[in-house]
Design an enzyme around this catalytic site. Structure first.
Site, PDB file in Angstrom:
ATOM      1  N   HIS A 294       0.856  -1.191   0.000  1.00 54.76           N
ATOM      2  CA  HIS A 294       0.000   0.000   0.000  1.00 54.76           C
ATOM      3  C   HIS A 294       0.886   1.233   0.000  1.00 54.76           C
ATOM      4  CE1 HIS A 294      -3.219   2.743   0.624  1.00 54.76           C
ATOM      5  NE2 HIS A 294      -2.743   3.158   1.771  1.00 54.76           N
TER       6      HIS A 294
ATOM      7  N   ASP B   5       1.111   5.024  -0.234  1.00 52.53           N
ATOM      8  CA  ASP B   5       0.428   6.318  -0.178  1.00 52.53           C
ATOM      9  C   ASP B   5       1.127   7.334  -1.072  1.00 52.53           C
ATOM     10  OD1 ASP B   5      -1.725   5.957   1.759  1.00 52.53           O
ATOM     11  OD2 ASP B   5      -0.116   5.560   3.192  1.00 52.53           O
TER      12      ASP B   5
ATOM     13  N   ASP C 243      -7.705   1.641   2.016  1.00 60.01           N
ATOM     14  CA  ASP C 243      -7.352   2.498   3.148  1.00 60.01           C
ATOM     15  C   ASP C 243      -8.253   3.702   3.422  1.00 60.01           C
ATOM     16  OD1 ASP C 243      -5.788   3.096   5.380  1.00 60.01           O
ATOM     17  OD2 ASP C 243      -4.378   4.329   4.256  1.00 60.01           O
TER      18      ASP C 243
ATOM     19  N   HIS D  54      -5.983   9.774  -0.530  1.00 58.34           N
ATOM     20  CA  HIS D  54      -6.716   9.742   0.738  1.00 58.34           C
ATOM     21  C   HIS D  54      -5.951  10.316   1.926  1.00 58.34           C
ATOM     22  CE1 HIS D  54      -4.807   5.709   0.408  1.00 58.34           C
ATOM     23  NE2 HIS D  54      -4.579   5.872   1.684  1.00 58.34           N
TER      24      HIS D  54
HETATM   25 ZN   LIG Z   1      -3.107   4.953   2.790  1.00 62.57          ZN
END
Ligand SMILES: [Zn+2]
Ligand SMILES: *[C@@H]1O[C@H](CO)[C@@H](O)[C@H](O)[C@H]1NC(C)=O
Ligand SMILES: *[C@@H]1O[C@H](CO)[C@@H](O)[C@H](O)[C@H]1NC(C)=O
Ligand SMILES: *[C@@H]1O[C@H](CO)[C@@H](O)[C@H](O)[C@H]1NC(C)=O
Ligand SMILES: *[C@@H]1O[C@H](CO)[C@@H](O)[C@H](O)[C@H]1NC(C)=O
Ligand SMILES: *[C@@H]1O[C@H](CO)[C@@H](O)[C@H](O)[C@H]1NC(C)=O
Ligand SMILES: *[C@@H]1O[C@H](CO)[C@@H](O)[C@H](O)[C@H]1NC(C)=O
Ligand SMILES: *[C@@H]1O[C@H](CO)[C@@H](O)[C@H](O)[C@H]1NC(C)=O
Length: 884
Positions: free
Chosen positions: A44, A46, A168, A405
């Site tokens: 994941h 970001d 997420d 996000h």
């Molecule tokens: Zn995230």
């Protein structure tokens, strides 16, 4: 649509080997009478959070977090290459495309092969994994387009993601599901949902469902298979094999004292059984990875290989049951514990949220004007190499990053937020728009009556561009220095700069007035307005008329000054309505009363006893932060110390606008405006620096109270599109145990919130995303700003303590538009007004020679059709999106 689409990485309990082709063909279909555990190796990544995008990519600023995406992709590709049974999924194209550009042809060929063979699979495929609460659907569509187009251009149809992956984001919007369904995704997986909701679903075997994303589209058009991940997006406990995890690897030397194969196998089978109890079919998925994992992919893959080799005892299992339940509400608000409602981020970083919304408009305007230029060249302009292409791609990418996000959500660290803003810098836009035409400039700070260009010049042209495909008339305000004598022909209005504006602006700028005029704008085009000494402010086509009739001119003095009222104040205008549904005569007028003693608005339209408060919640020092909202009491404190609001009013015979100024305290102001001929009331709020000397963080709300009998129901939009019904202390799909009477009733408001009874509806439109609620019948509230000294332990590890240019707390200014209408005609009003607010005219300035009025569209569109996108692709095709 109901296929069980597992982008399988490896299948444990079946011996069938994977076919080498992309798409579902690369999935192992499993065995009917066994529990099939699909292992999904993933990372994941970001697109900015604790570090900036660049820092994450390269692994810089490693004192904060080690994460370096370049190493993840390097090592994953290497590990996939050495073993054809290995699989990996990748999500964020913002990172992938950057890595791709750095690879040589050999590596690129190898990656293409991995994609063709379904060994490396892209899922979601957006530029980023966008937030779902604070994002507008226009920006979501654009950011998905950007990522998916890269994948298609680079790898062809084989790389097309089938499944959306929103593991997420902190709550999930119904509109997002609708958009994904309409984009052709077969399913959606995510990890975060309310803990009470999750418990209920696990019990009722509702971890997988059909989500009906739209109330207005015919199903199954907006239906989407939706799966909730058992462990968020992490592996089951004990099975994190990342180089940075603490779980033991599989130690399988039979002679070894520490041999743990049996233990691992038992634990794994038990975890699989536990998970399977929550699901209806004999297929379950395990997410093997987490934040920025696989930077040494070998550790993960080596242990997964062993795990799968050893776990090999078949488990009988009930047959698959493909009857799915249907859900038609959404997954807001998200709580992960009784006092942990993730509803603060609906408002966190209001300045950034406003900026992202504004930048979306600039991007749309860039797209439109570039398309105009392309059409003018007979579609021969070389878009791939032009300068505007480079800038436009840069802006598109910046907007894609901004939807992440942890970006528009306001949950990044401060230095990361600064980076987001920088990336949207307006210079990029201005050079796209002005390419090939005269020099135009923007003024970034028109919101605080600051514009070097106009305040220091008495000869300029305002070019006002209307991005809507229908003609509009809008009031425009331009900062000017009204000390010199101006002479007007078509008389406009100069309004003195307010105390609130002066307090925000401090020593910057010398404009002491705002020039207000009504701009009539053509569909998808512009009009220009000139200020010429000593004439000033005349419509272009009237210059000649002026010159021939000197008698028309008159010397200007500001029309009106600001005074403190000695009596109650009423501002009103007469607005003719096309439908006279309300029998009350007063409804034909827009009028607002202010009580001199309280300083509050005490009736709107003479029909409702209403008041507008500006209040603040004081929040617990901990745990509260960028994500979490947790007020220390359900009753907010007044922003003024003595509960009184200082009132002043613009007087004089001005024809265009009436303004009442409310000062709640040195850090909370409001202006209430009523423009001539306009049905709605404009409320401009200015909040900050929020005082924290008392060591309490504060969250400021604007509350509108009416006698509308709304009875606990209210309505909020999803991503600026369809609207959902909300009810206080209630969730449609499970029995709620409400543990936070305020925070647990907050919902994201992207563009509008309303309450209504059988007859009347009060709609409040916003200029950016905010949290909002209705906590008592007839009342609406929106959280406009927050400043916190504590931290909510959700990872940011920094208080949300934004400072402004002067080092003290950030001041933010924004607008609410209030519409009071009958229930039956309100949608027509707020849809049009909402569109006009979202795509408001863009004001640019230039020298004194105005370009002639021009519309780029032959036939304007009817009001119920919105031109969502008019753009040109790299290959020179036109992209037009229309919506009803
Ligand atoms: Zn995230
Ligand atoms: C690295 O992170 C710190 C915050 O811990 C920040 O203050 C600093 O500006 C960052 N460095 C860069 C180059 O962004
Ligand atoms: C996707 O790529 C293919 C070529 O591989 C092309 O024919 C097609 O037009 C592309 N689709 C889009 C929507 O760009
Ligand atoms: C346009 O901008 C260029 C470069 O900034 C400047 O040299 C030129 O004088 C400007 N032209 C006009 C008409 O303002
Ligand atoms: C809430 O905060 C205020 C502000 O300081 C304080 O006076 C009050 O005692 C607090 N209430 C509770 C219940 O902690
Ligand atoms: C509601 O939640 C609170 C906090 O977790 C708990 O103490 C209480 O027992 C719950 N009430 C019910 C009826 O479940
Ligand atoms: C919040 O910011 C102010 C500067 O505006 C600073 O003085 C104060 O120490 C900060 N407080 C915390 C807890 O970060
Ligand atoms: C005014 O707009 C600019 C540019 O969008 C923004 O950076 C700034 O924060 C805004 N000012 C206020 C007081 O909201």
């Amino acid at each position: 649509k109901m296929v069980l689409f597992i982008f399988v990485a490896l299948l444990i309990l079946s011996t069938a080997s994977c076919e080498l082709s992309c798409g579902y063909h690369s999935c192992n279909q499993g065995e009917a009478d066994k529990l099939n555990v699909h292992i999904v190796p993933h990372t994941h990544d970001d697109v900015g959070w604790l570090k900036t995008v660049d820092q994450y990519y390269y692994g810089a600023n490693s004192s904060i977090a080690w994460a370096g995406v370049q190493y993840i992709l390097d090592t994953v590709v290497q590990q996939l290459s050495v073993d054809p049974t290995r699989r990996f999924i990748y999500v964020e194209v913002a990172f992938f495309s950057r890595w791709w550009r750095e690879q040589n042809t050999e590596v690129q060929q190898e990656v293409k092969r991995l994609v063709q063979e379904g060994r490396l699979e892209f899922i979601l495929g957006g530029w980023s994994m966008n937030d779902e609460a604070a994002t507008h659907y226009n920006a979501i569509i654009d950011q998905m387009t950007l990522g998916l187009r890269f994948l298609n251009d680079t790898f062809g149809p084989c790389a097309r993601p089938r499944v959306a992956w929103q593991i997420d984001p902190f709550g999930h919007s119904r509109e997002q599901a609708s958009l994904f369904a309409q984009m052709g995704f077969d399913g959606l997986f995510f990890g975060r949902l309310d803990y009470q909701d999750k418990e209920t679903r696990e019990m009722k075997l509702k971890m997988e469902e059909i989500w009906r994303g739209s109330q207005s589209l015919h199903h199954p058009e907006a239906d989407l298979f939706t799966g909730l991940n058992e462990n968020g997006y992490n592996p089951p406990a004990g099975f994190c094999f990342d180089a940075y995890c603490k779980d033991d690897p599989i130690m399988d030397d039979p002679t070894l004292e520490d041999n743990n194969v049996k233990q691992k196998v038992d634990d794994f089978i038990s975890a699989a059984h536990k998970q399977a109890k929550h699901f209806r079919t004999n297929h379950i998925m395990m997410t093997m990875g987490s934040d920025f994992q696989y930077s040494n992919a070998k550790a993960w893959f080596k242990n997964l290989d062993k795990l799968m080799k050893y776990v090999n005892s078949a488990v009988r299992y009930k047959n698959s049951d493909t009857e799915w339940s249907v859900k038609s509400d959404d997954f807001f608000p998200y709580a992960d514990a009784p006092h942990q409602f993730w509803t603060g981020y609906f408002t966190s970083r209001p300045g950034l949220k406003g900026y992202v919304r504004e930048s979306n408009k600039y991007l749309q305007v860039c797209n439109q004007l570039e398309t105009v230029a392309h059409l003018r060249s007979g579609m021969k302009s070389n878009l791939r190499t032009s300068k505007s292409n480079v800038l436009r791609e840069y802006l598109r990418a910046a907007m894609g990053v901004a939807q992440h996000h942890d970006a528009v959500s306001g949950t990044s660290k401060q230095h990361v937020a600064n980076d987001y803003a920088k990336r949207l810098y307006i210079d990029v836009i201005s050079s796209v728009i002005t390419e090939g035409s005269s020099n135009l400039t923007f003024c970034d700070y028109m919101n605080i009556t600051l514009c070097d260009f106009t305040q220091n010049s008495n000869r300029f042209t305002a070019v006002v561009y209307n991005p809507l495909a229908r003609a509009v008339s809008k009031y425009i305000r331009i900062p000017v220095d009204c000390t010199p004598s101006y002479i007007f022909v078509v008389i406009e209005l100069l309004v003195p700069v307010s105390e609130a504006t002066e307090s925000v602006r401090r020593n910057r700028g010398n404009a002491n007035c705002e020039l207000v005029f009504l701009a009539k704008l053509p569909a998808l085009g512009y009009n220009s307005f000139s200020v010429i000494p000593p004439i000033s402010c005349i419509f272009v086509d009237l210059i000649e008329k002026y010159k021939s009739s000197a008698t028309n001119k008159r010397l200007f003095t500001p029309k009106g000054k600001v005074v403190n009222p000695s009596d109650d104040i009423t501002i009103s205008n007469e607005v003719f309505r096309d439908e006279t549904i309300l029998t009350t005569k007063e409804m034909n007028f827009c009028h607002v009363n202010f009580n001199r003693n309280s300083g509050l608005m005490d009736s709107i339209f003479g029909y409702f006893l209403s008041s507008i408060y500006f209040e603040r919640y004081i929040i617990f020092k901990s745990p509260t932060g960028a994500y979490i909202f947790r007020p220390n009491s359900s009753t907010p404190f007044h922003c003024s110390n003595d509960g009184k609001v200082k009132l002043s009013v613009l007087t004089g015979s001005n024809p265009l606008v009436q303004e009442v100024y409310q000062k709640f305290s040195d850090w909370a102001y409001q202006v209430v405006r009523l423009y001539k001929g306009i049905k709605h009331i404009e409320v401009e709020w200015t909040v900050g620096p929020i005082p924290v000397k008392d060591q309490w963080g504060k969250e400021v709300i604007s509350r509108y109270e009416t006698n509308i009998d709304s009875n606990g129901y209210f309505y909020t939009d999803a991503n600026g599109r369809e609207v959902l019904e909300r009810k206080k202390n209630y969730r449609p799909t499970w029995k709620l145990n409400q543990t936070e009477p305020v925070a647990g009733n907050y919902y994201p408001v992207n563009s509008r919130i309303y309450i209504r009874d059988a007859h009347v509806q009060l709609t409040v439109l916003t200029d950016r995303s905010q949290g909002g609620s209705s906590l008592s019948s007839g009342a609406l509230e929106l959280m406009v700003h927050r400043r916190l000294l504590g931290e909510d332990s959700k990872g940011v590890a920094e208080p949300l303590n934004e400072t402004g240019q002067f080092g003290d707390g950030l001041i933010t200014r924004g607008k609410h538009w209030l519409l009071l209408d009958t229930v039956t005609s309100s949608a027509k009003q707020h849809r049009l007004l909402g569109e006009e607010a979202f795509m408001s005219p863009l004001v640019m300035f230039g020298g004194a020679t105005p370009p002639a009025l021009q519309s780029f569209i032959v036939n304007p569109l009817p009001p119920n059709i919105h031109l969502l996108t008019l753009a040109t692709t790299n290959s020179g095709e036109l992209l037009v999106r229309l919506e009803h």
